[in-house]
Design an enzyme around this catalytic site. Structure first.
Site, PDB file in Angstrom:
ATOM      1  N   ASN A   1       0.678  18.618 -20.788  1.00  0.00           N
ATOM      2  CA  ASN A   1       0.423  17.590 -21.795  1.00  0.00           C
ATOM      3  C   ASN A   1       0.325  18.168 -23.206  1.00  0.00           C
ATOM      4  O   ASN A   1      -0.140  17.477 -24.127  1.00  0.00           O
ATOM      5  CB  ASN A   1      -0.862  16.832 -21.455  1.00  0.00           C
ATOM      6  CG  ASN A   1      -0.691  15.957 -20.235  1.00  0.00           C
ATOM      7  OD1 ASN A   1       0.084  15.020 -20.218  1.00  0.00           O
ATOM      8  ND2 ASN A   1      -1.423  16.292 -19.173  1.00  0.00           N
TER       9      ASN A   1
ATOM     10  N   HIS B   1       0.340  10.431 -27.883  1.00  0.00           N
ATOM     11  CA  HIS B   1      -0.052   9.133 -27.336  1.00  0.00           C
ATOM     12  C   HIS B   1      -0.762   8.272 -28.380  1.00  0.00           C
ATOM     13  O   HIS B   1      -0.600   7.046 -28.393  1.00  0.00           O
ATOM     14  CB  HIS B   1      -0.943   9.324 -26.108  1.00  0.00           C
ATOM     15  CG  HIS B   1      -0.215   9.877 -24.929  1.00  0.00           C
ATOM     16  ND1 HIS B   1      -0.861  10.329 -23.795  1.00  0.00           N
ATOM     17  CD2 HIS B   1       1.103  10.043 -24.693  1.00  0.00           C
ATOM     18  CE1 HIS B   1       0.039  10.759 -22.920  1.00  0.00           C
ATOM     19  NE2 HIS B   1       1.237  10.597 -23.446  1.00  0.00           N
TER      20      HIS B   1
ATOM     21  N   LYS C   1       8.128  23.132 -14.108  1.00  0.00           N
ATOM     22  CA  LYS C   1       7.276  21.999 -13.760  1.00  0.00           C
ATOM     23  C   LYS C   1       6.982  21.961 -12.267  1.00  0.00           C
ATOM     24  O   LYS C   1       5.847  21.672 -11.857  1.00  0.00           O
ATOM     25  CB  LYS C   1       7.912  20.681 -14.196  1.00  0.00           C
ATOM     26  CG  LYS C   1       6.986  19.505 -13.900  1.00  0.00           C
ATOM     27  CD  LYS C   1       7.274  18.275 -14.698  1.00  0.00           C
ATOM     28  CE  LYS C   1       6.165  17.243 -14.489  1.00  0.00           C
ATOM     29  NZ  LYS C   1       6.419  15.974 -15.200  1.00  0.00           N
TER      30      LYS C   1
ATOM     31  N   GLU D   1      -3.464  16.973 -11.318  1.00  0.00           N
ATOM     32  CA  GLU D   1      -3.877  17.336 -12.673  1.00  0.00           C
ATOM     33  C   GLU D   1      -5.375  17.567 -12.817  1.00  0.00           C
ATOM     34  O   GLU D   1      -6.054  16.979 -13.667  1.00  0.00           O
ATOM     35  CB  GLU D   1      -3.409  16.257 -13.670  1.00  0.00           C
ATOM     36  CG  GLU D   1      -3.342  16.764 -15.108  1.00  0.00           C
ATOM     37  CD  GLU D   1      -2.697  15.763 -16.041  1.00  0.00           C
ATOM     38  OE1 GLU D   1      -3.428  15.114 -16.800  1.00  0.00           O
ATOM     39  OE2 GLU D   1      -1.463  15.620 -15.989  1.00  0.00           O
TER      40      GLU D   1
ATOM     41  N   HIS E   1       9.408   8.628 -26.973  1.00  0.00           N
ATOM     42  CA  HIS E   1       8.297   9.453 -26.486  1.00  0.00           C
ATOM     43  C   HIS E   1       8.469  10.913 -26.885  1.00  0.00           C
ATOM     44  O   HIS E   1       7.528  11.550 -27.385  1.00  0.00           O
ATOM     45  CB  HIS E   1       8.194   9.334 -24.969  1.00  0.00           C
ATOM     46  CG  HIS E   1       7.145  10.218 -24.369  1.00  0.00           C
ATOM     47  ND1 HIS E   1       5.810  10.128 -24.695  1.00  0.00           N
ATOM     48  CD2 HIS E   1       7.239  11.250 -23.483  1.00  0.00           C
ATOM     49  CE1 HIS E   1       5.127  11.041 -24.031  1.00  0.00           C
ATOM     50  NE2 HIS E   1       5.965  11.732 -23.298  1.00  0.00           N
TER      51      HIS E   1
ATOM     52  N   LYS F   1       3.822  11.461 -11.321  1.00  0.00           N
ATOM     53  CA  LYS F   1       2.991  10.645 -12.198  1.00  0.00           C
ATOM     54  C   LYS F   1       3.668   9.296 -12.400  1.00  0.00           C
ATOM     55  O   LYS F   1       4.844   9.233 -12.770  1.00  0.00           O
ATOM     56  CB  LYS F   1       2.800  11.316 -13.566  1.00  0.00           C
ATOM     57  CG  LYS F   1       1.723  12.354 -13.625  1.00  0.00           C
ATOM     58  CD  LYS F   1       1.534  12.765 -15.083  1.00  0.00           C
ATOM     59  CE  LYS F   1       0.433  13.785 -15.245  1.00  0.00           C
ATOM     60  NZ  LYS F   1       0.259  14.169 -16.653  1.00  0.00           N
TER      61      LYS F   1
ATOM     62  N   HIS G   1       0.896  16.019 -26.189  1.00  0.00           N
ATOM     63  CA  HIS G   1       0.821  14.619 -25.766  1.00  0.00           C
ATOM     64  C   HIS G   1      -0.467  13.914 -26.212  1.00  0.00           C
ATOM     65  O   HIS G   1      -0.464  12.703 -26.428  1.00  0.00           O
ATOM     66  CB  HIS G   1       0.945  14.537 -24.242  1.00  0.00           C
ATOM     67  CG  HIS G   1       2.340  14.780 -23.752  1.00  0.00           C
ATOM     68  ND1 HIS G   1       3.027  15.938 -24.017  1.00  0.00           N
ATOM     69  CD2 HIS G   1       3.183  14.006 -23.001  1.00  0.00           C
ATOM     70  CE1 HIS G   1       4.226  15.880 -23.451  1.00  0.00           C
ATOM     71  NE2 HIS G   1       4.342  14.729 -22.853  1.00  0.00           N
TER      72      HIS G   1
ATOM     73  N   GLU H   1      10.689  18.019 -24.735  1.00  0.00           N
ATOM     74  CA  GLU H   1       9.953  18.343 -23.504  1.00  0.00           C
ATOM     75  C   GLU H   1      10.340  19.720 -22.973  1.00  0.00           C
ATOM     76  O   GLU H   1       9.513  20.435 -22.405  1.00  0.00           O
ATOM     77  CB  GLU H   1      10.210  17.268 -22.446  1.00  0.00           C
ATOM     78  CG  GLU H   1       9.692  15.879 -22.804  1.00  0.00           C
ATOM     79  CD  GLU H   1       8.180  15.750 -22.651  1.00  0.00           C
ATOM     80  OE1 GLU H   1       7.514  16.710 -22.227  1.00  0.00           O
ATOM     81  OE2 GLU H   1       7.656  14.651 -22.967  1.00  0.00           O
TER      82      GLU H   1
ATOM     83  N   ARG I   1      -2.055  21.744 -14.389  1.00  0.00           N
ATOM     84  CA  ARG I   1      -1.039  20.741 -14.696  1.00  0.00           C
ATOM     85  C   ARG I   1      -1.308  20.056 -16.032  1.00  0.00           C
ATOM     86  O   ARG I   1      -0.376  19.571 -16.688  1.00  0.00           O
ATOM     87  CB  ARG I   1      -0.941  19.698 -13.575  1.00  0.00           C
ATOM     88  CG  ARG I   1       0.182  18.694 -13.821  1.00  0.00           C
ATOM     89  CD  ARG I   1       0.460  17.786 -12.655  1.00  0.00           C
ATOM     90  NE  ARG I   1       1.536  16.869 -12.993  1.00  0.00           N
ATOM     91  CZ  ARG I   1       2.081  16.001 -12.155  1.00  0.00           C
ATOM     92  NH1 ARG I   1       1.654  15.928 -10.900  1.00  0.00           N
ATOM     93  NH2 ARG I   1       3.060  15.209 -12.560  1.00  0.00           N
TER      94      ARG I   1
ATOM     95  N   ARG J   1       0.800  -1.228   0.000  1.00  0.00           N
ATOM     96  CA  ARG J   1       0.000   0.000   0.000  1.00  0.00           C
ATOM     97  C   ARG J   1       0.836   1.283   0.000  1.00  0.00           C
ATOM     98  O   ARG J   1       0.342   2.352   0.347  1.00  0.00           O
ATOM     99  CB  ARG J   1      -0.997   0.010   1.167  1.00  0.00           C
ATOM    100  CG  ARG J   1      -2.044  -1.107   1.085  1.00  0.00           C
ATOM    101  CD  ARG J   1      -3.240  -0.811   1.972  1.00  0.00           C
ATOM    102  NE  ARG J   1      -4.274  -1.826   1.786  1.00  0.00           N
ATOM    103  CZ  ARG J   1      -4.432  -2.872   2.577  1.00  0.00           C
ATOM    104  NH1 ARG J   1      -3.627  -3.055   3.615  1.00  0.00           N
ATOM    105  NH2 ARG J   1      -5.394  -3.749   2.339  1.00  0.00           N
TER     106      ARG J   1
END
Length: 348
Positions: A232, A239, A214, A224, A252, A134, A235, A176, A228, A112
């Site tokens: 992306n 993706h 960031k 997010e 990426h 993330k 992205h 990026e 935030r 956990r």
């Protein structure tokens, strides 16, 4: 009848990102290093000499985005169980964004939740993936659709690791950096236009500036729900490209570069970005030999894939767009026709 469960409101702990030569790290607990075959061959021995722990173990995974899956996640978790890590133990993500995302996800679900630190070895991971918490893995439906928000307890960025990066990996990280400059800092973008990041001093400045941008965004919106999502930019398109090419054609950051050009075409349709600004962004990407074109064989299928994006909700696609250089906008009311027109504009 009802019983109210009143919880103390807690947030993730603060942490520091150290941009410097890696110093000795001492831990009074069990530590598991998670890395891949490429990084292990280049840097694992050097890292092990700087780590001192009650017990130190390593798990080495295959290298590549196509291995960012349940099988690799289970290899990390199996190593945790085999070495009897407990809730005071620590994972170390030693690699690029793939390793960081999977290690963080494993840390978030093992017993956990246990602590982990990031020691990123790629430019992309140093300026983006290692900061912000993330974590996740890919599946056949898309990228990072299974994961959690789980912050590291520290990040260590050592530029020495970047000296062994292939040219494509370096450029993928630059994409990026450009992403953050375009959407948050016009002065930074203009600085990037006149300062080549192959220069080590310039690179260090860009790494520090990108992490600072960031960090500021994440501190405002950790999970997010708002600003935030601007990170992306490019992205949503990237993706889809990665999924369609089964994570084997583009790195990426390369897919992000193409996605930025696609997002800019849409922003130009909406009057948010001028053609001249779009050309400047594209020119900066191409200066680092980043790809800026992708052949969309089936625009309808490409469009439908947007609905698996994590930002989309209630059957509406959320697009992150540049609003001029240095500005940003988030839209979820763009018609399908306008999006397909923008895709057509770049699919030539």
């Amino acid at each position: 009848m009802q019983v109210n469960v009143v919880l103390n409101k807690t947030t993730s702990k603060d942490y520091s990102v150290t941009i410097d030569s890696l110093k000795e790290l001492i831990f009074d607990t069990k530590v598991l290093i998670v890395t891949n075959t490429t990084v292990a061959a280049l840097h694992l021995e050097a890292l092990q000499k700087k780590l001192f722990a009650k017990e130190l173990y390593t798990v080495i995974l295959p290298d590549g985005e196509m291995y960012k899956n349940f099988e690799s996640l289970n290899l990390i978790l199996d190593a945790c169980f085999e070495h009897r890590l407990d809730r005071q133990s620590l994972l170390i993500a030693f690699g690029g964004g793939v390793i960081g995302d999977m290690t963080g996800f494993a840390a978030s679900i093992y017993q956990r939740g246990i602590s982990f630190i990031q020691i990123p070895t790629t430019l992309l991971a140093q300026v983006d993936a290692s900061v912000g918490g993330k974590t996740g893995i890919n599946n056949r439906y898309g990228k990072n659709l299974i994961g959690s928000f789980w912050q590291p307890c520290a990040v260590y960025c050592d530029s020495a690791f970047l000296k062994t990066l292939p040219k494509r990996e370096f450029a993928a990280g630059v994409a990026e950096i450009i992403k953050m400059a375009v959407t948050f800092d016009k002065d930074f973008f203009e600085w990037l236009e006149t300062h080549d990041l192959h220069n080590e001093t310039h690179l260090t400045t860009a790494i520090h500036k990108s992490i600072a941008i960031k960090a500021d965004v994440v501190s405002q919106d950790e999970t997010e729900r708002g600003i935030r999502a601007i990170l992306n930019y490019g992205h949503t398109f990237a993706h889809v490209i990665e999924n369609q090419t089964q994570y084997s054609t583009y790195l990426h950051g390369e897919a992000v570069a193409i996605g930025i050009v696609m997002a800019n075409a849409l922003a130009q349709k909406l009057g948010l970005l001028s053609k001249e600004e779009g050309n400047r962004i594209k020119a900066l990407l191409e200066h680092y030999a980043l790809p800026t074109h992708y052949d969309i064989s089936d625009p309808e299928a490409f469009y439908d894939a947007f609905f698996l994006d994590k930002k989309s909700a209630h059957d509406k696609i959320t697009f992150i767009l540049a609003n001029g250089i240095g500005g940003n906008d988030m839209r979820n009311n763009i018609t399908k026709e306008v999006v397909l027109e923008a895709l057509k504009d770049v699919n030539v």
